[in-house]
Motif scaffolding. Sequence first.
Motif, PDB file in Angstrom:
ATOM      1  N   VAL A  58     -54.074 -22.364  99.254  1.00  0.00           N
ATOM      2  CA  VAL A  58     -53.699 -23.807  99.606  1.00  0.00           C
ATOM      3  C   VAL A  58     -52.888 -24.211  98.666  1.00  0.00           C
ATOM      4  CG1 VAL A  58     -54.997 -26.049  99.495  1.00  0.00           C
ATOM      5  CG2 VAL A  58     -56.055 -23.890 100.323  1.00  0.00           C
TER       6      VAL A  58
ATOM      7  N   ALA B 182     -56.670 -17.510 102.294  1.00  0.00           N
ATOM      8  CA  ALA B 182     -55.613 -18.380 102.405  1.00  0.00           C
ATOM      9  C   ALA B 182     -55.264 -19.083 100.924  1.00  0.00           C
ATOM     10  CB  ALA B 182     -55.933 -19.614 103.529  1.00  0.00           C
TER      11      ALA B 182
ATOM     12  N   ARG C 110     -51.740 -19.529 109.271  1.00  0.00           N
ATOM     13  CA  ARG C 110     -51.611 -18.361 108.249  1.00  0.00           C
ATOM     14  C   ARG C 110     -50.185 -18.071 108.061  1.00  0.00           C
ATOM     15  NH1 ARG C 110     -56.443 -14.120 109.139  1.00  0.00           N
ATOM     16  NH2 ARG C 110     -55.537 -13.418 107.126  1.00  0.00           N
TER      17      ARG C 110
ATOM     18  N   VAL D 283     -55.457 -24.333 110.309  1.00  0.00           N
ATOM     19  CA  VAL D 283     -54.784 -23.566 109.320  1.00  0.00           C
ATOM     20  C   VAL D 283     -53.942 -22.441 110.080  1.00  0.00           C
ATOM     21  CG1 VAL D 283     -55.000 -21.503 107.452  1.00  0.00           C
ATOM     22  CG2 VAL D 283     -56.538 -23.695 107.494  1.00  0.00           C
TER      23      VAL D 283
ATOM     24  N   ARG E  15     -64.644 -24.364 103.875  1.00  0.00           N
ATOM     25  CA  ARG E  15     -63.722 -23.642 102.790  1.00  0.00           C
ATOM     26  C   ARG E  15     -64.497 -23.266 101.681  1.00  0.00           C
ATOM     27  NH1 ARG E  15     -58.901 -26.987 100.032  1.00  0.00           N
ATOM     28  NH2 ARG E  15     -59.118 -25.394  97.832  1.00  0.00           N
TER      29      ARG E  15
ATOM     30  N   THR F  84     -60.214 -24.768 111.431  1.00  0.00           N
ATOM     31  CA  THR F  84     -61.432 -24.379 110.403  1.00  0.00           C
ATOM     32  C   THR F  84     -62.225 -25.411 110.120  1.00  0.00           C
ATOM     33  OG1 THR F  84     -59.931 -25.118 108.742  1.00  0.00           O
ATOM     34  CG2 THR F  84     -59.515 -23.079 109.146  1.00  0.00           C
TER      35      THR F  84
ATOM     36  N   TYR G 263     -61.322 -19.464 104.078  1.00  0.00           N
ATOM     37  CA  TYR G 263     -61.529 -20.450 104.904  1.00  0.00           C
ATOM     38  C   TYR G 263     -62.503 -19.945 106.098  1.00  0.00           C
ATOM     39  CZ  TYR G 263     -58.467 -24.472 103.836  1.00  0.00           C
ATOM     40  OH  TYR G 263     -57.971 -25.417 103.532  1.00  0.00           O
TER      41      TYR G 263
ATOM     42  N   TRP H 213     -50.592 -27.469 108.381  1.00  0.00           N
ATOM     43  CA  TRP H 213     -51.997 -27.379 108.370  1.00  0.00           C
ATOM     44  C   TRP H 213     -52.687 -28.854 108.478  1.00  0.00           C
ATOM     45  CZ3 TRP H 213     -53.906 -23.419 104.058  1.00  0.00           C
ATOM     46  CH2 TRP H 213     -53.172 -22.254 104.305  1.00  0.00           C
TER      47      TRP H 213
ATOM     48  N   SER I 191     -47.862 -24.804 104.201  1.00  0.00           N
ATOM     49  CA  SER I 191     -48.895 -25.613 104.777  1.00  0.00           C
ATOM     50  C   SER I 191     -48.493 -27.036 105.225  1.00  0.00           C
ATOM     51  CB  SER I 191     -49.828 -25.585 103.971  1.00  0.00           C
ATOM     52  OG  SER I 191     -49.568 -26.326 102.579  1.00  0.00           O
TER      53      SER I 191
END
Length: 158
Positions: A56, A54, A140, A138, A119, A116, A68, A148, A145
């Motif tokens: 971030v 992913a 995707r 999370v 990380r 999650t 993640y 998130w 995000s």
Amino acid sequence: MKKKIFIFLLIAIILLLIFFQSQDLSLKILTDQDQLTIEEDFIYHHPHATLFPAVVRSSGKKPVETEYKGIELSLLFESLGVDISDNEKFTFNASDGYRIILSVEELQEPNNVYLTFQRDGKYLKSKSQGGNGPLQLVIRRDPFSQRWIKHVDEIILD
Ligand SMILES: Nc1nc2c(c(=O)[nH]1)N[C@H]1C(S)=C(S)[C@@H](COP(=O)(O)O)O[C@H]1N2
Ligand SMILES: [Mo]
């Protein structure tokens, strides 16, 4: 004698602090029939926990590529024996008051929504320890995000 009591109390306080620190992962799931509380062991040792890449994007920082580890949410519900097909809306609450809502369609999309807990091989730290965890959602297919949600501690099914 007083010294011994003092040392004993000190050790007791330290043990209590360690205990409360390690107990901060807890997730409540509220359905119209049930209230479930999920603990750390269940999440950390879940058979469906998987790794995925992913990007971030944190405000004021360059995007970072990370990996993640988490459980696809539909599989988490399945493993808890919670049937989500009759629910329309899923509300995720975080300990800082942040809240997001997802539809059942989004939750059932394959490989999209994950709860999650690691990380890059490290457990997510809690808010008080300066992290995004201990649990972070999370999504995707939400590249920016905003959804998130960090520090998730409650999921309400309606
Ligand atoms: N619990 C919680 N989760 C959250 C937020 C928040 O304020 N609280 N902000 C969201 C937003 S707007 C973004 S862009 C991402 C990244 O936030 P950051 O820039 O603070 O790392 O987290 C999302 N999840
Ligand atoms: Mo944001």
